[in-house]
Design an enzyme around this catalytic site. Structure first.
Site, PDB file in Angstrom:
ATOM      1  N   TYR A   9       0.708  -1.162  -0.065  1.00 30.31           N
ATOM      2  CA  TYR A   9       0.146  -0.075  -0.051  1.00 30.31           C
ATOM      3  C   TYR A   9       0.776   1.305   0.120  1.00 30.31           C
ATOM      4  CZ  TYR A   9      -3.197  -3.577   1.750  1.00 30.31           C
ATOM      5  OH  TYR A   9      -3.793  -4.748   2.204  1.00 30.31           O
ATOM      6  N   TYR A 137     -14.312  -5.199   3.495  1.00 32.27           N
ATOM      7  CA  TYR A 137     -12.920  -5.518   3.225  1.00 32.27           C
ATOM      8  C   TYR A 137     -12.782  -6.877   3.467  1.00 32.27           C
ATOM      9  CZ  TYR A 137      -8.125  -6.231   2.771  1.00 32.27           C
ATOM     10  OH  TYR A 137      -6.739  -6.831   2.422  1.00 32.27           O
ATOM     11  N   ASP A 240     -17.063 -13.307   7.904  1.00 33.39           N
ATOM     12  CA  ASP A 240     -15.539 -13.061   7.803  1.00 33.39           C
ATOM     13  C   ASP A 240     -15.230 -12.415   9.162  1.00 33.39           C
ATOM     14  OD1 ASP A 240     -12.991 -12.113   7.618  1.00 33.39           O
ATOM     15  OD2 ASP A 240     -13.383 -10.987   5.827  1.00 33.39           O
ATOM     16  N   LYS A 269      -5.927 -13.557  11.249  1.00 35.65           N
ATOM     17  CA  LYS A 269      -5.272 -12.779  12.163  1.00 35.65           C
ATOM     18  C   LYS A 269      -4.972 -13.102  13.697  1.00 35.65           C
ATOM     19  CE  LYS A 269      -6.183  -8.341   9.622  1.00 35.65           C
ATOM     20  NZ  LYS A 269      -7.124  -8.371   8.444  1.00 35.65           N
TER      21      LYS A 269
HETATM   22  C1  LIG Z   1      -7.080  -8.660   7.165  1.00 28.70           C
HETATM   23  C2  LIG Z   1      -8.336  -9.268   6.567  1.00 28.70           C
HETATM   24  C3  LIG Z   1      -8.435 -10.129   5.733  1.00 28.70           C
HETATM   25  C4  LIG Z   1      -7.403 -10.717   4.931  1.00 28.70           C
HETATM   26  O1  LIG Z   1      -6.508 -11.366   5.732  1.00 28.70           O
HETATM   27  P1  LIG Z   1      -4.988 -11.469   5.185  1.00 28.70           P
HETATM   28  O2  LIG Z   1      -4.284 -12.357   6.135  1.00 28.70           O
HETATM   29  O3  LIG Z   1      -4.277 -10.149   5.199  1.00 28.70           O
HETATM   30  O4  LIG Z   1      -5.059 -12.066   3.828  1.00 28.70           O
HETATM   31  C5  LIG Z   1      -9.722 -10.516   5.427  1.00 28.70           C
HETATM   32  N1  LIG Z   1     -11.122 -10.233   6.059  1.00 28.70           N
HETATM   33  C6  LIG Z   1     -10.755  -9.275   7.002  1.00 28.70           C
HETATM   34  C7  LIG Z   1     -12.075  -8.706   7.832  1.00 28.70           C
HETATM   35  C8  LIG Z   1      -9.732  -8.787   7.304  1.00 28.70           C
HETATM   36  O5  LIG Z   1      -9.712  -7.832   8.449  1.00 28.70           O
END
Ligand SMILES: *Cc1c(COP(=O)(O)O)cnc(C)c1O
Length: 423
Positions: A9, A137, A240, A269
């Site tokens: 980025y 996202y 997600d 994460k």
């Molecule tokens: C960070 C994130 C992703 C992507 O995860 P990466 O490990 O960076 O590929 C997907 N969805 C959400 C909600 C996120 O915060």
């Protein structure tokens, strides 16, 4: 010579040299030049136990002595099996099957493929598109980009490359909204489903907290309403929880606030405490059992090389043991209290002409500015005071490690407020 490392980025012409990190401890990391920075973002929200946690480091060391890696194709191992059982135990009831991958984006790709193939296997091949929300996202791979907010995201640049999906408006009712106040958001969702459900495989959402798209927070009633709509229109519900999972919203999972079980849920994460890249896509019996059959099409054709990596599974098990054993939900409630008192209750901050909104959910706080230019230079200014802040657009936020002390939390909020009030 400048470093060959290409940063994410980053605008290559205007970027300043990246400070070199040589170590860390607790909520802070250390730079080569001796600076010590208190990390308000816990490294893109994943280092929930902070840096150099002795138990996590020891778990990796121990596992490294036994087995660093083995393929999951046709083989299994203790840490993969044990972690899957633990994830089934802690996630909402009914999510009984775990598919591993190596990052949040790939975990979402797995979820989307699983949803489309689920409908294929039930002889509903027209259900091959997805429904996402504005401000969403879900990651940076092609499949994920196609379900990120189409205005803020990278859709225009990659328009010819991305598949077309459907979008519903982002929810607007706040976290503490009464059921009536969520009705308009749900009506907007219903409208898109009524029009397009014949071709929609799944509704995807970051439950309660749309994170990278502007820290947009909404009500548990919205999740319950979305669950009912998905059942009505034969659409799978995918949560997600890559960012919200493991305590960020104040409960173990955002889904827990609403007592909702999605059909598919994605974790990453915080899963490993940030110590190794990994992800898990969980599915209910109903989704899983659709893949039980005799034809070649019944196999789920996905398998990242590093899925179920033993080091990652082992450190994830240790992370979960610390989370539960040391009452992290209690720590998160305390951090939330500090964030509310220091930011939401500060009348001078909320009334500041550059500030559009101040909100807190669990261990997440954001000062939303009217305009991104109001935040220009805030990262450098915070660093002079020993705090690492990295705003997203016009959102100045903190998602601290859960081991952040009260004093450290106050230092972070003082810097966030100070940018507007004391410069
Ligand atoms: C960070 C994130 C992703 C992507 O995860 P990466 O490990 O960076 O590929 C997907 N969805 C959400 C909600 C996120 O915060």
């Amino acid at each position: 010579m400048t470093s060959p490392v290409w940063h994410p980025y980053a605008h290559l012409k205007t970027q300043s040299p990246a400070p070199k990190v040589v170590g860390g401890e607790g909520a802070s990391f250390f730079l080569e030049n001796g600076e010590r920075l208190l990390d308000a973002t816990c490294s893109w929200w994943c280092m929930i136990h902070g840096y150099a946690h002795p138990r996590l480091v020891a778990a990796i060391r121990e596992q490294a002595g036994e087995l660093c890696h083995v393929m999951l194709g046709g083989l299994t191992h203790g840490p993969a099996d044990k972690l899957a059982r633990e994830l089934v135990r802690v996630t909402p009831a009914g999510l009984n099957h775990v598919f591993y991958s190596d990052s949040g984006s790939v975990g979402m790709e797995v979820a989307m493929k699983m949803a489309v193939q689920f409908h294929q296997l039930r002889a509903r091949p027209r259900k091959h598109r997805l429904l996402s929300l504005m401000k969403a996202y879900h990651g940076d791979t092609a499949g994920c980009m196609a379900v990120c907010d189409p205005e803020e995201g990278m859709h225009s640049l990659f328009a010819g490359y991305l598949p077309q999906h459907h979008f519903a408006p982002a929810p607007t009712a706040p976290f503490d909204a009464e059921p009536d106040a969520v009705a308009a958001d749900l009506a907007a969702l219903r409208e898109v489903l009524e029009r397009h459900h014949h071709e929609i495989a799944a509704l995807l959402m970051e439950p309660l907290l749309q994170a990278a798209g502007g820290l947009n927070m909404t009500s548990p009633h919205y999740l319950r309403g979305a669950r009912r709509l998905c059942d009505e229109f034969d659409v799978l519900l995918v949560f997600d929880e890559v960012a919200t999972g493991f305590g960020r919203t104040g409960r173990m999972f955002a889904a827990d606030h609403a007592d909702v079980t999605p059909d598919i849920m994605v974790l990453s994460k915080g899963l490993t405490g940030g110590y190794l890249g990994h992800a898990a896509t969980l599915a209910t019996d109903r989704v899983h059992d659709a893949f039980v059959g005799d034809s070649p099409e019944h196999a789920f054709m996905h398998g990242p090389t590093f899925m179920g990596n033993p080091l990652a599974c082992r450190v994830a098990l240790e992370s979960l043991a610390i989370f539960e054993g040391e009452d992290y939900l209690g720590k998160i409630a305390e951090l939330s209290k500090v964030l509310n008192e220091a930011l939401v209750d500060d009348a001078a901050l909320t009334a500041h002409p550059e500030v559009a909104d101040v909100r807190v959910l669990g261990a997440t706080a954001v000062i939303e500015a009217h305009d991104a230019t109001a935040l220009k230079g805030v990262g450098d200014w915070a660093r002079e005071q020993g705090v690492w802040l990295r705003p997203i657009g016009r959102w100045l936020y903190t998602m601290p490690a859960y081991i952040t002390s009260h004093d450290e939390m106050r230092r972070i909020t003082d810097v966030m407020k100070g940018w507007f009030l004391a410069r």
